[in-house]
Design a protein around this motif. Structure first.
Motif, PDB file in Angstrom:
ATOM      1  N   ARG A 217       0.824  -1.215   0.000  1.00  0.00           N
ATOM      2  CA  ARG A 217       0.000   0.000   0.000  1.00  0.00           C
ATOM      3  C   ARG A 217       0.856   1.262   0.000  1.00  0.00           C
ATOM      4  O   ARG A 217       0.585   2.215  -0.741  1.00  0.00           O
ATOM      5  N   ARG A 218       1.879   1.288   0.846  1.00  0.00           N
ATOM      6  CA  ARG A 218       2.645   2.512   1.063  1.00  0.00           C
ATOM      7  C   ARG A 218       3.756   2.727   0.043  1.00  0.00           C
ATOM      8  O   ARG A 218       4.163   3.861  -0.207  1.00  0.00           O
ATOM      9  N   SER A 219       4.260   1.635  -0.513  1.00  0.00           N
ATOM     10  CA  SER A 219       5.347   1.772  -1.479  1.00  0.00           C
ATOM     11  C   SER A 219       4.864   1.502  -2.906  1.00  0.00           C
ATOM     12  O   SER A 219       4.895   2.385  -3.757  1.00  0.00           O
ATOM     13  N   ALA A 220       4.416   0.281  -3.160  1.00  0.00           N
ATOM     14  CA  ALA A 220       4.044  -0.080  -4.528  1.00  0.00           C
ATOM     15  C   ALA A 220       2.851   0.729  -5.029  1.00  0.00           C
ATOM     16  O   ALA A 220       2.874   1.271  -6.143  1.00  0.00           O
ATOM     17  N   LEU A 221       1.798   0.833  -4.209  1.00  0.00           N
ATOM     18  CA  LEU A 221       0.606   1.560  -4.630  1.00  0.00           C
ATOM     19  C   LEU A 221       0.891   3.053  -4.788  1.00  0.00           C
ATOM     20  O   LEU A 221       0.540   3.670  -5.799  1.00  0.00           O
ATOM     21  N   GLU A 222       1.553   3.639  -3.796  1.00  0.00           N
ATOM     22  CA  GLU A 222       1.841   5.078  -3.870  1.00  0.00           C
ATOM     23  C   GLU A 222       2.824   5.402  -4.996  1.00  0.00           C
ATOM     24  O   GLU A 222       2.786   6.496  -5.560  1.00  0.00           O
ATOM     25  N   HIS A 223       3.670   4.459  -5.315  1.00  0.00           N
ATOM     26  CA  HIS A 223       4.620   4.660  -6.414  1.00  0.00           C
ATOM     27  C   HIS A 223       3.954   4.488  -7.778  1.00  0.00           C
ATOM     28  O   HIS A 223       4.532   4.838  -8.807  1.00  0.00           O
ATOM     29  N   GLY A 224       2.753   3.922  -7.776  1.00  0.00           N
ATOM     30  CA  GLY A 224       2.011   3.756  -9.022  1.00  0.00           C
ATOM     31  C   GLY A 224       2.313   2.493  -9.781  1.00  0.00           C
ATOM     32  O   GLY A 224       1.914   2.346 -10.944  1.00  0.00           O
ATOM     33  N   THR A 225       3.010   1.536  -9.151  1.00  0.00           N
ATOM     34  CA  THR A 225       3.363   0.301  -9.861  1.00  0.00           C
ATOM     35  C   THR A 225       2.279  -0.768  -9.762  1.00  0.00           C
ATOM     36  O   THR A 225       2.329  -1.761 -10.494  1.00  0.00           O
ATOM     37  N   ASP A 230      -5.537  -4.296  -7.259  1.00  0.00           N
ATOM     38  CA  ASP A 230      -4.605  -5.421  -7.157  1.00  0.00           C
ATOM     39  C   ASP A 230      -4.486  -5.910  -5.715  1.00  0.00           C
ATOM     40  O   ASP A 230      -4.395  -7.117  -5.463  1.00  0.00           O
ATOM     41  N   ILE A 231      -4.473  -4.994  -4.779  1.00  0.00           N
ATOM     42  CA  ILE A 231      -4.388  -5.383  -3.368  1.00  0.00           C
ATOM     43  C   ILE A 231      -5.662  -6.109  -2.940  1.00  0.00           C
ATOM     44  O   ILE A 231      -5.631  -7.012  -2.099  1.00  0.00           O
ATOM     45  N   ASP A 232      -6.788  -5.742  -3.555  1.00  0.00           N
ATOM     46  CA  ASP A 232      -8.054  -6.390  -3.210  1.00  0.00           C
ATOM     47  C   ASP A 232      -8.101  -7.851  -3.635  1.00  0.00           C
ATOM     48  O   ASP A 232      -9.018  -8.593  -3.241  1.00  0.00           O
ATOM     49  N   LEU A 233      -7.135  -8.273  -4.445  1.00  0.00           N
ATOM     50  CA  LEU A 233      -7.085  -9.680  -4.850  1.00  0.00           C
ATOM     51  C   LEU A 233      -6.687 -10.583  -3.690  1.00  0.00           C
ATOM     52  O   LEU A 233      -6.840 -11.804  -3.774  1.00  0.00           O
ATOM     53  N   ILE A 234      -6.172 -10.001  -2.609  1.00  0.00           N
ATOM     54  CA  ILE A 234      -5.658 -10.757  -1.474  1.00  0.00           C
ATOM     55  C   ILE A 234      -6.646 -10.689  -0.317  1.00  0.00           C
ATOM     56  O   ILE A 234      -7.114  -9.615   0.058  1.00  0.00           O
ATOM     57  N   GLU A 235      -6.961 -11.829   0.244  1.00  0.00           N
ATOM     58  CA  GLU A 235      -7.774 -11.914   1.460  1.00  0.00           C
ATOM     59  C   GLU A 235      -6.864 -12.332   2.612  1.00  0.00           C
ATOM     60  O   GLU A 235      -5.995 -13.190   2.441  1.00  0.00           O
ATOM     61  N   VAL A 236      -7.064 -11.737   3.777  1.00  0.00           N
ATOM     62  CA  VAL A 236      -6.250 -12.056   4.954  1.00  0.00           C
ATOM     63  C   VAL A 236      -7.174 -12.449   6.104  1.00  0.00           C
ATOM     64  O   VAL A 236      -8.176 -11.774   6.362  1.00  0.00           O
ATOM     65  N   THR A 237      -6.837 -13.527   6.784  1.00  0.00           N
ATOM     66  CA  THR A 237      -7.638 -13.965   7.921  1.00  0.00           C
ATOM     67  C   THR A 237      -6.771 -14.762   8.886  1.00  0.00           C
ATOM     68  O   THR A 237      -5.714 -15.282   8.516  1.00  0.00           O
ATOM     69  N   ASP A 238      -7.251 -14.858  10.116  1.00  0.00           N
ATOM     70  CA  ASP A 238      -6.631 -15.733  11.112  1.00  0.00           C
ATOM     71  C   ASP A 238      -7.524 -16.930  11.418  1.00  0.00           C
ATOM     72  O   ASP A 238      -7.161 -17.762  12.253  1.00  0.00           O
ATOM     73  N   ASP A 239      -8.664 -16.998  10.752  1.00  0.00           N
ATOM     74  CA  ASP A 239      -9.671 -18.015  11.045  1.00  0.00           C
ATOM     75  C   ASP A 239      -9.710 -19.059   9.937  1.00  0.00           C
ATOM     76  O   ASP A 239      -9.957 -18.733   8.768  1.00  0.00           O
ATOM     77  N   VAL A 240      -9.471 -20.314  10.300  1.00  0.00           N
ATOM     78  CA  VAL A 240      -9.447 -21.397   9.312  1.00  0.00           C
ATOM     79  C   VAL A 240     -10.797 -21.533   8.626  1.00  0.00           C
ATOM     80  O   VAL A 240     -10.874 -21.683   7.394  1.00  0.00           O
ATOM     81  N   GLY A 241     -11.867 -21.449   9.386  1.00  0.00           N
ATOM     82  CA  GLY A 241     -13.205 -21.568   8.805  1.00  0.00           C
ATOM     83  C   GLY A 241     -13.478 -20.487   7.778  1.00  0.00           C
ATOM     84  O   GLY A 241     -14.062 -20.745   6.714  1.00  0.00           O
ATOM     85  N   GLU A 242     -13.051 -19.259   8.085  1.00  0.00           N
ATOM     86  CA  GLU A 242     -13.266 -18.158   7.148  1.00  0.00           C
ATOM     87  C   GLU A 242     -12.456 -18.375   5.872  1.00  0.00           C
ATOM     88  O   GLU A 242     -12.939 -18.097   4.762  1.00  0.00           O
ATOM     89  N   ALA A 243     -11.239 -18.874   6.007  1.00  0.00           N
ATOM     90  CA  ALA A 243     -10.413 -19.144   4.826  1.00  0.00           C
ATOM     91  C   ALA A 243     -11.095 -20.136   3.896  1.00  0.00           C
ATOM     92  O   ALA A 243     -11.144 -19.935   2.672  1.00  0.00           O
ATOM     93  N   VAL A 244     -11.638 -21.189   4.457  1.00  0.00           N
ATOM     94  CA  VAL A 244     -12.319 -22.198   3.640  1.00  0.00           C
ATOM     95  C   VAL A 244     -13.585 -21.616   3.026  1.00  0.00           C
ATOM     96  O   VAL A 244     -13.919 -21.898   1.866  1.00  0.00           O
ATOM     97  N   GLN A 245     -14.303 -20.777   3.773  1.00  0.00           N
ATOM     98  CA  GLN A 245     -15.516 -20.152   3.234  1.00  0.00           C
ATOM     99  C   GLN A 245     -15.206 -19.257   2.042  1.00  0.00           C
ATOM    100  O   GLN A 245     -15.975 -19.203   1.069  1.00  0.00           O
ATOM    101  N   ILE A 246     -14.092 -18.555   2.095  1.00  0.00           N
ATOM    102  CA  ILE A 246     -13.695 -17.713   0.960  1.00  0.00           C
ATOM    103  C   ILE A 246     -13.469 -18.573  -0.284  1.00  0.00           C
ATOM    104  O   ILE A 246     -13.913 -18.230  -1.396  1.00  0.00           O
ATOM    105  N   ILE A 247     -12.806 -19.705  -0.093  1.00  0.00           N
ATOM    106  CA  ILE A 247     -12.577 -20.622  -1.214  1.00  0.00           C
ATOM    107  C   ILE A 247     -13.909 -21.139  -1.745  1.00  0.00           C
ATOM    108  O   ILE A 247     -14.143 -21.168  -2.961  1.00  0.00           O
ATOM    109  N   GLN A 248     -14.786 -21.548  -0.835  1.00  0.00           N
ATOM    110  CA  GLN A 248     -16.079 -22.090  -1.247  1.00  0.00           C
ATOM    111  C   GLN A 248     -16.906 -21.056  -1.990  1.00  0.00           C
ATOM    112  O   GLN A 248     -17.591 -21.375  -2.973  1.00  0.00           O
ATOM    113  N   GLY A 249     -16.873 -19.807  -1.525  1.00  0.00           N
ATOM    114  CA  GLY A 249     -17.634 -18.756  -2.193  1.00  0.00           C
ATOM    115  C   GLY A 249     -17.203 -18.576  -3.637  1.00  0.00           C
ATOM    116  O   GLY A 249     -18.031 -18.427  -4.538  1.00  0.00           O
ATOM    117  N   ALA A 250     -15.901 -18.603  -3.862  1.00  0.00           N
ATOM    118  CA  ALA A 250     -15.402 -18.468  -5.227  1.00  0.00           C
ATOM    119  C   ALA A 250     -15.756 -19.692  -6.068  1.00  0.00           C
ATOM    120  O   ALA A 250     -16.070 -19.580  -7.258  1.00  0.00           O
TER     121      ALA A 250
END
Length: 260
Positions: A217-225, A230-250
């Motif tokens: 966010r602070r370097s690549a995005l602000e630099h315009g590269t 593109d950052i929205d392509l990444i999902e972050v979680t600490d919950d195993v159930g949520e990770a699997v739900q994201i996969i299932q949704g797709a």
């Protein structure tokens, strides 16, 4: 010495010496046909290390990989450090991820090595699912772990990477080093460029990944590269159930969308 006698599609005519699709003239005309070299040569084996022979090995690895993976069904690739020992929080998380994916109807694909890869394979096989390991020839590699029930070893990284993406519904990425980052950014590049679509990429462990996301966010995005999307392509979680739900949704979105 004159031109050789005719072999299979190797002959001299008014246009030159034909070797398959290749035309040779002058001093490039060989003294032996391909058949003669194949059957008569008892010499050195340097040809085993030539590019044409490598192409055959590459082709063979693709064929073997496709044949081994084609019928495993829906699957998710799980990445993480080979250095996470049993009992480490990342090892336990990977084990939970493997089991949860099997319960959700997925096979689990890893790099087949130790650490988080072993843990995900262990979770999958102990939950009664399909546990796949895609190994790679490395000078320090320890071979496939004991929890793999379908294993394929590769010489070439790029073929292995193809198998990870081709047969996966998405990636779940635990903390890892250069190899893990390599797979992560390979997947991000493929999604960003539209080579694969509706392919979720989930990072497990917000504490570990926050620094990387902040840099994006602070370097690549602000630099315009890169763009914010593109950052929205990444999902972050600490919950195993949520990770699997994201996969299932797709997966559900992919199965219900109209063919393009």
């Amino acid at each position: 010495m004159g031109p050789p006698t005719c072999g299979y599609r190797e002959e001299v005519n008014s246009s030159g010496y034909q070797r398959g699709p290749v035309t040779l003239r002058g001093h490039h005309v060989p003294s032996k046909t391909s058949d003669q070299r194949l059957l008569d040569d008892r010499g050195r084996a340097d040809w085993l290390h030539t590019d044409p022979w490598r192409i055959m090995r590459i082709q063979a690895e693709f064929v073997e990989g496709f044949g081994s993976m084609a019928e495993i069904g829906p699957a998710v690739s799980v990445f993480g450090s080979a250095r996470a020992l049993a009992g480490h929080p990342d090892y336990r998380t990977a084990e939970q991820v493997g089991g949860a994916l099997v319960e959700a109807g997925y096979a689990v694909i890893t790099g087949g090595g130790p650490g988080a890869m072993e843990a995900a394979n262990k979770g999958a096989i102990e939950t009664g699912g399909t546990s796949v390991g895609l190994g790679i020839e490395l000078p320090f590699e320890q071979g496939l772990n004991a929890y793999v029930n379908i294993g394929v070893n590769f010489r070439y990284f790029f073929i292995r990477k193809t198998m990870f993406v081709k047969y996966s519904q998405g990636f779940i990425v635990l903390p890892g080093g250069f190899g893990t980052l390599d797979e992560l950014f390979e997947a991000l590049t493929l999604v960003q460029t539209g080579k694969v679509t509706r392919f979720p990429i989930v990072l497990m462990g917000s504490d570990y990944w926050t620094g990387l996301l902040d840099w994006l966010r602070r370097s690549a995005l602000e630099h315009g590269t890169i763009s914010a999307h593109d950052i929205d392509l990444i999902e972050v979680t600490d919950d195993v159930g949520e990770a699997v739900q994201i996969i299932q949704g797709a997966t559900d979105e992919r199965s219900t969308r109209r063919p393009e």
